[in-house]
Design an enzyme around this catalytic site. Sequence first.
Site, PDB file in Angstrom:
ATOM      1  N   ASP A  55       0.844  -1.200   0.000  1.00  0.00           N
ATOM      2  CA  ASP A  55       0.000   0.000   0.000  1.00  0.00           C
ATOM      3  C   ASP A  55       0.876   1.246   0.000  1.00  0.00           C
ATOM      4  OD1 ASP A  55      -2.393   1.637   0.355  1.00  0.00           O
ATOM      5  OD2 ASP A  55      -1.821   1.785   2.461  1.00  0.00           O
ATOM      6  N   ALA A  56       1.869   1.258   0.862  1.00  0.00           N
ATOM      7  CA  ALA A  56       2.766   2.414   0.965  1.00  0.00           C
ATOM      8  C   ALA A  56       3.627   2.560  -0.294  1.00  0.00           C
ATOM      9  CB  ALA A  56       3.655   2.277   2.196  1.00  0.00           C
TER      10      ALA A  56
END
Length: 151
Positions: free
Chosen positions: A38-39
Amino acid sequence: MEESVSRDKFSGSLKDIFGLPEKDWKLYAPLTLAYIGDAAYELVIRTVFVKQTDCQTQKLHHQVTSLVSARTQARMIDHLLPELTETEASVYRRGRNSKPYTKAKNATMQEYLKATGFEAVMGYLYLCEDFERMNVLIRKGLESLKEEQSC
């Protein structure tokens, strides 16, 4: 050559400066892969928008958040599934079939699980330091969204 040196510097400096051990990606839980994915995905999207446009951060934020949403990631992975390698597809299934502890605010559970699978693939590629493959898949995913809009 210079590009590969930069890539080695980034991943190498993380390992060296923080003393990070090598770890087989298969040992990571799918939700852990999704967490880092996600990051990594958001950083790529932010970088693309910052380098492509010169606008206010509020507008940048609006554009970026529309692309990092679970609903958008689910649409992207639907288009990318045929492009995934066998290993990437396996990582996707592990992420999609995981039991997340949370639910997306603006997505169905099915979209959220697909997005979790997408993020797991991004996390796998990031941890394996296959940044080129990660970027290629993201670019193809973004292109598929543009094609959707033009139809």
